[in-house]
Design a protein around this motif. Structure first.
Motif, PDB file in Angstrom:
ATOM      1  N   ALA A 126      12.947  52.172   5.990  1.00 41.39           N
ATOM      2  CA  ALA A 126      12.282  51.784   7.094  1.00 41.39           C
ATOM      3  C   ALA A 126      13.135  51.770   8.305  1.00 41.39           C
ATOM      4  CB  ALA A 126      11.542  50.459   6.920  1.00 41.39           C
ATOM      5  N   ARG A 127      14.384  51.569   8.239  1.00 43.60           N
ATOM      6  CA  ARG A 127      15.308  51.299   9.330  1.00 43.60           C
ATOM      7  C   ARG A 127      15.306  52.680  10.152  1.00 43.60           C
ATOM      8  NH1 ARG A 127      17.988  51.585   4.816  1.00 43.60           N
ATOM      9  NH2 ARG A 127      20.132  53.151   4.865  1.00 43.60           N
ATOM     10  N   LYS A 168      12.787  62.814 -10.956  1.00 45.61           N
ATOM     11  CA  LYS A 168      12.725  61.374 -10.630  1.00 45.61           C
ATOM     12  C   LYS A 168      11.409  61.304 -10.646  1.00 45.61           C
ATOM     13  CE  LYS A 168      14.649  58.530  -8.072  1.00 45.61           C
ATOM     14  NZ  LYS A 168      15.335  57.482  -7.939  1.00 45.61           N
ATOM     15  N   ASP A 212      10.036  54.855   0.816  1.00 44.21           N
ATOM     16  CA  ASP A 212      10.925  54.028   1.289  1.00 44.21           C
ATOM     17  C   ASP A 212      12.262  54.852   0.843  1.00 44.21           C
ATOM     18  OD1 ASP A 212       9.102  51.765   1.297  1.00 44.21           O
ATOM     19  OD2 ASP A 212      10.754  51.003   2.363  1.00 44.21           O
ATOM     20  N   ASN A 216      19.397  56.586   1.612  1.00 43.30           N
ATOM     21  CA  ASN A 216      20.130  55.632   0.547  1.00 43.30           C
ATOM     22  C   ASN A 216      20.824  56.524  -0.535  1.00 43.30           C
ATOM     23  OD1 ASN A 216      19.398  53.544   2.343  1.00 43.30           O
ATOM     24  ND2 ASN A 216      17.803  52.831   0.986  1.00 43.30           N
ATOM     25  N   PHE A 217      20.273  57.687  -0.979  1.00 43.91           N
ATOM     26  CA  PHE A 217      20.884  58.374  -1.832  1.00 43.91           C
ATOM     27  C   PHE A 217      22.003  59.032  -1.177  1.00 43.91           C
ATOM     28  CE2 PHE A 217      16.550  58.535  -3.855  1.00 43.91           C
ATOM     29  CZ  PHE A 217      16.507  57.160  -4.539  1.00 43.91           C
ATOM     30  N   ASP A 260       9.373  57.219  -3.906  1.00 41.11           N
ATOM     31  CA  ASP A 260       8.498  56.544  -2.885  1.00 41.11           C
ATOM     32  C   ASP A 260       9.043  56.892  -1.409  1.00 41.11           C
ATOM     33  OD1 ASP A 260      10.523  54.378  -1.872  1.00 41.11           O
ATOM     34  OD2 ASP A 260      10.406  53.944  -3.907  1.00 41.11           O
TER      35      ASP A 260
END
Lengths: 203, 473
Positions: free
Chosen positions: A27-28, A16, A22, A45-46, A20
């Motif tokens: 951030a959480r 990829k 994030d 998240n991935f 980034d």
């Protein structure tokens, strides 16, 4: 800081661009007051679905890449926020080296401060290393900072450039602050000069 | 030392702050101002404590809470999220223990660190300014060298008031001509990032120049410099001029009287010399700029509001095709769909990019006498307590409330998904913030970056609209 000399390990392919910070650590997960423990939230998240279960299609959820020590990606790795939680999360997961065509400046800087070596290599070289990495556990890649070479599983050596001062610090695991404080007299002099010429800078 | 080579604004500020240059060219650079917030500082203070080191210049340091805090009216009764609370309390303990000046949550001056620095006169022309936050580039609008740093560097600055740096390369982005009506600083910077890409400024400090930049007020210049990092630049800056001096004059921490005149005399010497060379130059025509909307998940993926969603099949190579497909899928778009047909769930007006009084006024001018569309949540989050008070004194809060917008307390809010203000999965947001990354405003959230006027108009229409077709009321 743990010195970085030579690393031989499994490389995870992450084909990829613009990964980034994030994505590296949302951030959480920045609500910590420690440097450690962020590995489980790396690429959260991935890696996990909404219920918190692992997504099997993500590379770091697959064997042998759960034990990856090297990450291979494409352009502009680490763009976005200045969060040092990004290298902390990589390090806590076990990754000590990221290879990509180029890096965002702040991430690049933050990596060196944490004993992670970012290696810049041309896109086509990264693509070849990506193929090597896809071969899995039998395909160990070596990153030799002393000699400044990446060694492919077939033995081919690929030289890379690295800033001399940063290489020195990384090889020796040196603390920047300790080194800078050796220049304290020069800082004192500079400050005294400023106090006279720009008194408004001193409350 | 006689200096005859024509120098850029960046060169001059850099040279002025060199403490020492090491044999390999690494420079020990003096830092004039250090802004500290709760998210990127705890590990730095912990490092100082472990090494028994003090903060070298508390007077050059200022701390504030902004990222973690709620922006609703109940926030003073305490932070409910235990981790956020620990982070805020840790900052409060650290500023106390190390003697660092602090603006607490209940203080009217509290706000987003990049709003309060300039507002308090803590950020001044010619300074080196750092903060553990990439949007520190905002302060470059004053003609300062301002950049984001990681936590290890936060600790380094706290301990030594310096940073080890290699000089950046010089880049100039010139925006010539006059910006058309309905277009703003946000559209300028989105157009620039769309043009040069998210790595277009890597390794460089960008000086923004040209007639359209000079014509911007300070808030507009801050919006442009704020998003320099989205173009990959180390920093962005605008040469100080009469607009800058007028802004600084009278700010609480700015020099006063004779000291101010002396400061201004020095600041006047800072603009790039005629004949100074830049490693990279880009020129844009302001007349060609239109209201912009980001459609993808990288700030370079921007389009004029009049455009349609790109078709991944038309991409030049496979990597780009896969990237575009991923973005189209994540954003829930259909190739060929008109941007103005995209319906939104949330409008967020705020963040260090667009939460100053000028931004509030621009959004209120659109909101006045109109109503937020059914089913849209519209939030206005001023950048500081002082911006909020000013807006209320001008009656803007009433305009927003009457139109159905939420009028909230100052903070980072829905820019970054780490406080209670978040998108839920699949929600589409017209946002005046700076990053449209996947999950940035909350997991699964879909962010479209726009100007305050465009966000307000989208809130009212329920979908993106070309704000040039709307008259301010």
């Amino acid at each position: 800081m743990t010195p970085f000399t030579t690393l031989t390990g499994i490389a995870a392919p992450l084909p990829k661009a613009n990964v980034d910070t994030d994505q590296i650590i949302p951030a959480r997960f920045l609500k910590t007051i420690r440097r450690t423990g962020l590995g489980k939230s790396l690429f959260a998240n991935f890696r996990y679905d909404e219920a918190g279960a692992e997504k099997p299609d993500f590379v770091l959820n697959q064997e042998p890449y759960r034990k990856a020590e090297i990450l291979i990606a494409f352009e502009n790795f680490g763009c976005g926020s200045s969060r040092e939680h990004a290298p902390w999360a990589l390090l806590d997961f076990g990754i000590r080296c990221v290879i990509a065509p180029d890096f965002a400046d702040i991430f690049h800087n933050n990596s060196f401060k944490n004993g992670i070596l970012p290696v810049k290599l041309p896109r086509e070289v990264c693509e070849r290393l990506m193929e090597d990495a896809r071969m899995g556990g039998n395909a160990r890649i070596t990153v030799d900072l002393e000699r400044q070479v990446v060694v492919r599983p077939n033995g081919e050596e690929i030289p890379f450039e690295v800033d001399a001062f940063r290489r020195h610090c990384l090889l020796n695991g040196l603390d920047d602050i300790g080194q800078t404080l050796q220049h304290a007299p020069a800082i004192d002099t500079h400050e005294a000069k400023l106090r006279a010429s720009q008194p408004w800078l001193f409350a | 030392m006689a200096e005859t080579r024509p120098r850029t604004l960046f060169d001059k500020i850099w040279d002025h702050h060199v403490v020492e240059t090491l044999p390999d060219g690494t420079t020990l650079l003096y830092i004039d101002r250090h802004l500290v917030h709760e998210v990127t500082s705890p590990q730095a203070f912990e490092g100082l404590r472990a090494a028994g080191r003090p903060v070298r210049r508390p007077d050059a340091t200022i701390a504030v809470v902004d990222h973690n805090i709620a922006t609703d009216s109940t926030r003073l009764s305490g932070i409910t999220d235990p981790e956020s609370r620990v982070q805020v309390e840790t900052l409060e303990q650290n500023v106390e223990a190390f003697g660092v000046p602090y603006i607490p949550l209940h203080d009217a001056r509290q706000g987003i660190v990049h709003v309060i620095g300039p507002e308090q006169g803590l950020s001044l022309p010619g300074m080196t300014i750092v903060c553990g936050d990439s949007h520190t580039s905002t302060h470059g609008a004053l003609g300062a060298l301002a950049f984001g740093i990681g936590t290890s560097e936060v600790e380094h600055v706290l301990a030594t008031q310096t940073l080890l740096q290699k000089p950046a390369r010089n880049m100039r982005v010139t925006v010539d001509g006059v910006l058309p009506p309905g277009c703003t600083a946000k559209d300028i910077v989105l157009a620039i990032i769309g043009h040069i890409g998210t790595a277009g400024g890597t390794g460089h400090v960008i000086e923004f120049a040209g007639e359209a930049i000079r014509a911007l007020d300070m808030a507009g210049r801050m919006t442009v410099c704020n998003m320099s990092i989205e173009a990959g630049a180390r920093a962005g800056m605008v040469a100080p001029d009469e607009t800058t001096f007028a802004y600084v004059r009278g700010k609480p921490h700015a020099p006063k009287g004779e000291a101010l005149e002396r400061a201004i005399a020095w600041w006047r010497t800072l603009p790039s010399d005629a004949g100074a060379t830049f490693d990279k130059e880009v020129v844009l025509r302001a007349e060609e700029i239109v209201p912009m909307v980001s459609w993808g998940t990288s700030p370079e993926d921007v389009l004029p509001v009049t455009a349609t969603v790109p078709d991944p099949a038309a991409a030049a190579d496979e990597t780009r095709r896969a990237q575009l497909q991923r973005m189209v899928d994540y954003m829930g778009l259909v190739p060929g769909q008109k941007i103005t047909d995209l319906r939104i769930d949330v409008a967020f007006i705020g963040s260090c990019t667009n939460s100053r009084i000028e931004d509030m006024r621009a959004a209120a001018a659109i909101a006045k006498g109109r109503k937020v569309a059914e089913g849209v949540r519209a939030m206005v989050v001023p950048g500081s307590g002082l911006v909020k008070l000013q807006a209320e004194a001008e009656g803007l809060d009433a305009v927003f409330r009457e139109a159905g917008f939420e009028w909230r307390e100052a903070g980072c809010s829905m820019c970054l998904g780490m406080n209670p203000d978040k998108l839920t999965p699949g929600q589409r947001c017209a946002s005046t913030s700076n990053r449209n990354f996947e999950g940035r405003q909350g997991p699964g959230g879909r962010t479209h970056l726009v100007s305050p006027a465009m966000a307000a108009a989208a809130a009212i229409a329920g979908h993106f609209v070309d704000v040039r077709e709307w008259s301010a009321q």
